[in-house]
Design a protein around this motif. Structure first.
Motif, PDB file in Angstrom:
ATOM      1  N   HIS A 267       0.958  -1.442  -0.179  1.00 35.04           N
ATOM      2  CA  HIS A 267       0.537  -0.602   0.171  1.00 35.04           C
ATOM      3  C   HIS A 267       1.318   1.735  -0.145  1.00 35.04           C
ATOM      4  CE1 HIS A 267      -3.657  -1.653   0.705  1.00 35.04           C
ATOM      5  NE2 HIS A 267      -3.381  -2.746   1.230  1.00 35.04           N
TER       6      HIS A 267
ATOM      7  N   THR B  24       3.150   4.410  -0.780  1.00 33.22           N
ATOM      8  CA  THR B  24       3.284   4.886  -2.557  1.00 33.22           C
ATOM      9  C   THR B  24       4.612   5.232  -1.876  1.00 33.22           C
ATOM     10  OG1 THR B  24       3.388   6.923  -1.713  1.00 33.22           O
ATOM     11  CG2 THR B  24       1.037   6.466  -2.754  1.00 33.22           C
ATOM     12  N   ARG B  25       5.483   5.467  -3.557  1.00 36.36           N
ATOM     13  CA  ARG B  25       6.579   6.061  -3.799  1.00 36.36           C
ATOM     14  C   ARG B  25       7.812   7.117  -2.330  1.00 36.36           C
ATOM     15  NH1 ARG B  25      10.213   5.745  -8.950  1.00 36.36           N
ATOM     16  NH2 ARG B  25       8.881   4.131  -9.349  1.00 36.36           N
TER      17      ARG B  25
ATOM     18  N   GLU C  33       5.795   7.851   0.232  1.00 32.60           N
ATOM     19  CA  GLU C  33       5.958   7.952   1.657  1.00 32.60           C
ATOM     20  C   GLU C  33       7.148   6.150   2.300  1.00 32.60           C
ATOM     21  OE1 GLU C  33       1.031   7.086   2.754  1.00 32.60           O
ATOM     22  OE2 GLU C  33       2.112   5.806   1.066  1.00 32.60           O
TER      23      GLU C  33
END
Length: 155
Positions: free
Chosen positions: A104, A106-107, A109
């Motif tokens: 879940h 993202t890059r 995060e």
């Protein structure tokens, strides 16, 4: 079994004698060990020795003892040492956001989590390295001065 234990004791004794016979004043030798221990507390596998040599050059310390001091981190101590470093970093920076499930993320995060982890372990490594370096250097200096004043050989 006893021959293995005696062999380990002999190796340990040889290591202590090697420490004792290093060249330089007690202060130079203690600084070498201290900067080595400081360098060994960082999670830069393979670079710890180079950092120790660099710091020994800057602080005019014994290079061989700086190299030996980096042995504080080894395969047996990696996990406890870096866990302690991270926890000390958390005390000063605060607890990080805990990871979500990887699928879940993202890059952005993922990069944020890396920054959170890195900042804590590097700050903790600096603090733990400074404290352990000072303690080991002062202890080694005191031992050297005591035995040199008494003019007693260590072994």
């Amino acid at each position: 079994m006893s021959s293995i234990f005696l062999n380990i004791l002999q190796k340990f004794r040889d290591l202590i004698v090697w420490f004792w016979k290093q060249e330089g004043t007690p202060a130079k030798r203690a600084r070498g060990l201290a900067v080595g221990v400081f360098s060994g507390c960082f999670p830069f596998f393979g670079l710890q020795t180079l950092i120790g040599i660099f710091l020994a050059t800057i602080f005019r310390a014994n290079h061989l003892l700086a190299i030996a001091g980096t042995w504080i981190s080894n395969p047996f101590t990696y996990f406890p040492l870096y866990w302690l470093n991270y926890r000390v970093g958390e005390v000063f920076v605060g607890e990080g956001n805990h990871l979500k499930a990887f699928h879940h993320l993202t890059r952005k995060e993922l990069w944020d989590q890396g920054l959170i982890f890195s900042s804590r372990i590097l700050l903790g490594s600096s603090i733990v390295g400074l404290i352990t370096g000072i303690i080991s250097g002062l202890t080694f200096y005191a031992v050297l001065k005591f035995f040199l004043k008494k003019r007693k050989p260590l072994f």
